[in-house]
Design a protein around this motif. Structure first.
Motif, PDB file in Angstrom:
ATOM      1  N   GLY A   8      28.201 -62.858 -63.595  1.00 18.90           N
ATOM      2  CA  GLY A   8      27.755 -64.182 -63.186  1.00 18.90           C
ATOM      3  C   GLY A   8      27.121 -64.986 -64.309  1.00 18.90           C
ATOM      4  O   GLY A   8      26.870 -66.185 -64.157  1.00 18.90           O
ATOM      5  N   PHE A   9      26.868 -64.352 -65.444  1.00 26.25           N
ATOM      6  CA  PHE A   9      26.276 -65.047 -66.589  1.00 26.25           C
ATOM      7  C   PHE A   9      27.331 -65.553 -67.569  1.00 26.25           C
ATOM      8  O   PHE A   9      27.002 -66.172 -68.580  1.00 26.25           O
ATOM      9  CB  PHE A   9      25.287 -64.131 -67.319  1.00 26.25           C
ATOM     10  CG  PHE A   9      24.083 -63.780 -66.498  1.00 26.25           C
ATOM     11  CD1 PHE A   9      23.004 -64.647 -66.409  1.00 26.25           C
ATOM     12  CD2 PHE A   9      24.044 -62.594 -65.787  1.00 26.25           C
ATOM     13  CE1 PHE A   9      21.887 -64.331 -65.642  1.00 26.25           C
ATOM     14  CE2 PHE A   9      22.941 -62.258 -65.021  1.00 26.25           C
ATOM     15  CZ  PHE A   9      21.851 -63.134 -64.940  1.00 26.25           C
ATOM     16  N   GLU A  10      28.598 -65.264 -67.305  1.00 27.95           N
ATOM     17  CA  GLU A  10      29.690 -65.721 -68.169  1.00 27.95           C
ATOM     18  C   GLU A  10      29.814 -67.241 -68.099  1.00 27.95           C
ATOM     19  O   GLU A  10      29.362 -67.876 -67.145  1.00 27.95           O
ATOM     20  CB  GLU A  10      31.019 -65.063 -67.751  1.00 27.95           C
ATOM     21  CG  GLU A  10      31.488 -65.394 -66.342  1.00 27.95           C
ATOM     22  CD  GLU A  10      30.785 -64.600 -65.254  1.00 27.95           C
ATOM     23  OE1 GLU A  10      30.954 -64.989 -64.074  1.00 27.95           O
ATOM     24  OE2 GLU A  10      30.072 -63.630 -65.561  1.00 27.95           O
ATOM     25  N   TRP A  11      30.432 -67.828 -69.121  1.00 26.33           N
ATOM     26  CA  TRP A  11      30.660 -69.264 -69.107  1.00 26.33           C
ATOM     27  C   TRP A  11      31.988 -69.578 -69.790  1.00 26.33           C
ATOM     28  O   TRP A  11      32.581 -68.739 -70.464  1.00 26.33           O
ATOM     29  CB  TRP A  11      29.511 -70.008 -69.780  1.00 26.33           C
ATOM     30  CG  TRP A  11      29.396 -69.843 -71.275  1.00 26.33           C
ATOM     31  CD1 TRP A  11      29.969 -70.607 -72.249  1.00 26.33           C
ATOM     32  CD2 TRP A  11      28.640 -68.833 -71.968  1.00 26.33           C
ATOM     33  NE1 TRP A  11      29.626 -70.158 -73.497  1.00 26.33           N
ATOM     34  CE2 TRP A  11      28.817 -69.070 -73.363  1.00 26.33           C
ATOM     35  CE3 TRP A  11      27.846 -67.759 -71.551  1.00 26.33           C
ATOM     36  CZ2 TRP A  11      28.210 -68.264 -74.328  1.00 26.33           C
ATOM     37  CZ3 TRP A  11      27.249 -66.968 -72.522  1.00 26.33           C
ATOM     38  CH2 TRP A  11      27.436 -67.215 -73.886  1.00 26.33           C
ATOM     39  N   GLU A  12      32.460 -70.799 -69.569  1.00 23.59           N
ATOM     40  CA  GLU A  12      33.703 -71.270 -70.175  1.00 23.59           C
ATOM     41  C   GLU A  12      33.387 -72.295 -71.254  1.00 23.59           C
ATOM     42  O   GLU A  12      32.475 -73.101 -71.113  1.00 23.59           O
ATOM     43  CB  GLU A  12      34.632 -71.858 -69.120  1.00 23.59           C
ATOM     44  CG  GLU A  12      35.107 -70.832 -68.100  1.00 23.59           C
ATOM     45  CD  GLU A  12      36.153 -71.375 -67.141  1.00 23.59           C
ATOM     46  OE1 GLU A  12      37.296 -71.626 -67.584  1.00 23.59           O
ATOM     47  OE2 GLU A  12      35.822 -71.553 -65.964  1.00 23.59           O
ATOM     48  N   GLU A  13      34.183 -72.251 -72.325  1.00 28.03           N
ATOM     49  CA  GLU A  13      33.921 -73.100 -73.476  1.00 28.03           C
ATOM     50  C   GLU A  13      35.222 -73.320 -74.234  1.00 28.03           C
ATOM     51  O   GLU A  13      36.052 -72.414 -74.323  1.00 28.03           O
ATOM     52  CB  GLU A  13      32.886 -72.416 -74.375  1.00 28.03           C
ATOM     53  CG  GLU A  13      32.420 -73.222 -75.567  1.00 28.03           C
ATOM     54  CD  GLU A  13      31.353 -72.489 -76.368  1.00 28.03           C
ATOM     55  OE1 GLU A  13      31.102 -72.900 -77.525  1.00 28.03           O
ATOM     56  OE2 GLU A  13      30.785 -71.501 -75.846  1.00 28.03           O
ATOM     57  N   ASN A  14      35.395 -74.530 -74.783  1.00 23.51           N
ATOM     58  CA  ASN A  14      36.556 -74.786 -75.628  1.00 23.51           C
ATOM     59  C   ASN A  14      36.198 -74.382 -77.057  1.00 23.51           C
ATOM     60  O   ASN A  14      35.285 -74.941 -77.672  1.00 23.51           O
ATOM     61  CB  ASN A  14      36.957 -76.262 -75.582  1.00 23.51           C
ATOM     62  CG  ASN A  14      38.252 -76.517 -76.332  1.00 23.51           C
ATOM     63  OD1 ASN A  14      38.276 -76.650 -77.556  1.00 23.51           O
ATOM     64  ND2 ASN A  14      39.344 -76.580 -75.597  1.00 23.51           N
ATOM     65  N   ILE A  15      36.928 -73.370 -77.553  1.00 22.84           N
ATOM     66  CA  ILE A  15      36.678 -72.843 -78.898  1.00 22.84           C
ATOM     67  C   ILE A  15      37.999 -72.789 -79.649  1.00 22.84           C
ATOM     68  O   ILE A  15      38.977 -72.240 -79.136  1.00 22.84           O
ATOM     69  CB  ILE A  15      36.068 -71.422 -78.829  1.00 22.84           C
ATOM     70  CG1 ILE A  15      34.803 -71.415 -77.970  1.00 22.84           C
ATOM     71  CG2 ILE A  15      35.770 -70.894 -80.228  1.00 22.84           C
ATOM     72  CD1 ILE A  15      34.265 -70.027 -77.687  1.00 22.84           C
ATOM     73  N   ASN A  16      38.036 -73.388 -80.829  1.00 22.17           N
ATOM     74  CA  ASN A  16      39.273 -73.420 -81.626  1.00 22.17           C
ATOM     75  C   ASN A  16      40.439 -73.994 -80.830  1.00 22.17           C
ATOM     76  O   ASN A  16      41.564 -73.502 -80.903  1.00 22.17           O
ATOM     77  CB  ASN A  16      39.627 -72.023 -82.134  1.00 22.17           C
ATOM     78  CG  ASN A  16      38.517 -71.383 -82.941  1.00 22.17           C
ATOM     79  OD1 ASN A  16      38.006 -70.315 -82.599  1.00 22.17           O
ATOM     80  ND2 ASN A  16      38.120 -72.038 -84.031  1.00 22.17           N
ATOM     81  N   ASP A  17      40.152 -75.041 -80.046  1.00 27.55           N
ATOM     82  CA  ASP A  17      41.164 -75.717 -79.222  1.00 27.55           C
ATOM     83  C   ASP A  17      41.775 -74.799 -78.169  1.00 27.55           C
ATOM     84  O   ASP A  17      42.898 -75.031 -77.707  1.00 27.55           O
ATOM     85  CB  ASP A  17      42.277 -76.320 -80.092  1.00 27.55           C
ATOM     86  CG  ASP A  17      41.764 -77.449 -80.967  1.00 27.55           C
ATOM     87  OD1 ASP A  17      40.909 -78.220 -80.485  1.00 27.55           O
ATOM     88  OD2 ASP A  17      42.207 -77.548 -82.120  1.00 27.55           O
ATOM     89  N   ARG A  18      41.065 -73.757 -77.778  1.00 26.07           N
ATOM     90  CA  ARG A  18      41.502 -72.878 -76.695  1.00 26.07           C
ATOM     91  C   ARG A  18      40.414 -72.869 -75.619  1.00 26.07           C
ATOM     92  O   ARG A  18      39.221 -72.835 -75.930  1.00 26.07           O
ATOM     93  CB  ARG A  18      41.736 -71.443 -77.192  1.00 26.07           C
ATOM     94  CG  ARG A  18      42.785 -71.308 -78.295  1.00 26.07           C
ATOM     95  CD  ARG A  18      44.187 -71.435 -77.763  1.00 26.07           C
ATOM     96  NE  ARG A  18      45.180 -71.184 -78.797  1.00 26.07           N
ATOM     97  CZ  ARG A  18      46.038 -70.164 -78.783  1.00 26.07           C
ATOM     98  NH1 ARG A  18      46.027 -69.282 -77.796  1.00 26.07           N
ATOM     99  NH2 ARG A  18      46.929 -70.019 -79.750  1.00 26.07           N
TER     100      ARG A  18
END
Length: 297
Positions: A128-138
């Motif tokens: 539940g502590f995970e998150w989403e992020e745009n990294i290196n255009d992915r």
């Protein structure tokens, strides 16, 4: 048919449709990268309703989204059950890649026929502590772990391909088993989109079995140690003491055939190899028939 002085039987191998996820693993350390690649693709399991995989190729930092060394791997599933594939794939990622320090996973599909979301079975390892992020255009999922942090692309694409293509090479001695097999694997690895999930396989199987709860069991007519016991039922050629198999999975039929041809040419160039054949089961195993003779036209 004679190739390099060795008889190649006029027969065919059977192969069948499968679903493949082609992924890229990156890491900051070469030994960690190898362990992640080989651990996650070990234990071929398609014949028992699980995932099987293989290493396609190692790539340098110029070919990866995060500028680190990488390896392209393939994960294959032979059943038409995407929910089960998602779970089985997640075991390979969670237990064999996520736990390796400083690793990340990216989609490396050549053709996308659909995708598997990584949040449900992998991302939620973050509790539940995970998150989403745009990294290196992915679009990445970041899973917080004790060595911060595991990153995986939020969706891994899949495509249909060919599983189970094969050839057998019959040998006089142990040395030719290993020498010819290794030479074949080196030749096959030059073909794009191909893996050999068993590498040199010592246990050819058959569709029928006396023990169905096990799954595939030994192809007894081709067991050299049973030659005297089976007598006329044995199909082991004279002077053949070992019958290894090379199994090939590939993303398209043209490259599967190229890989088979390259492998057969390689094994027939080794002293001690006396015959080449293939596993076919009168249509019981797969819908594709790959004729060995046709490979050399």
């Amino acid at each position: 048919m004679i190739i390099n002085g060795v008889e190649v039987e006029e027969t065919y191998c059977e192969a069948f449709k499968g679903t493949c996820v082609r992924a890229l693993i990156t890491a900051s350390d070469s030994e960690i990268l190898k362990r992640a690649a080989f651990d996650s693709t070990s234990t071929p399991g398609a014949v028992i309703g699980r995932v099987e995989g293989g290493v396609e190729s190692f790539v340098d930092s110029s070919q990866t989204p995060d500028g680190r060394q990488g390896v392209i791997v393939q994960f294959w599933f032979g059943l038409d059950d995407m929910e089960k594939f998602e779970v089985e794939l997640s075991y390979r990622i969670r237990q064999d890649i996520l736990v390796k320090p400083f690793t990340s996973v990216f989609d490396a599909s050549l053709i996308s026929e659909g995708h598997i979301g990584m949040m449900k079975q992998v991302g939620h390892c973050g509790d539940g502590f995970e998150w989403e992020e745009n990294i290196n255009d992915r679009d990445m999922i970041v899973v917080p772990i004790a060595i911060p942090d595991f990153k995986i692309e939020s969706k891994l694409s899949y495509q249909k391909g060919i599983m189970g293509a094969n050839f057998w090479y019959m040998c006089e001695d142990e040395e030719s088993v290993l020498k010819a097999g290794r030479k074949a694997l080196e030749s096959i690895k030059k073909i794009e989109g191909i893996i050999t999930p068993f590498d040199i396989c010592s246990a050819a199987s058959k569709p029928e079995t006396n023990y169905p709860w096990i799954g595939p069991t030994t192809n007894h007519p081709f067991c050299p140690s049973l030659k005297d016991k089976l007598k006329s039922e044995s199909k082991v050629p004279v002077n053949a003491n070992y019958i290894p198999e090379i199994v090939i999975n590939g993303l398209d039929m043209d490259n599967v055939k190229k890989a088979m041809k390259a492998g057969i040419e390689a094994v027939t160039s080794v002293d001690g190899v006396i015959n080449v054949s293939a596993g076919n089961y009168e249509g019981q195993l797969g819908e594709y028939k790959i004729d060995l003779k046709e490979l050399f036209k």
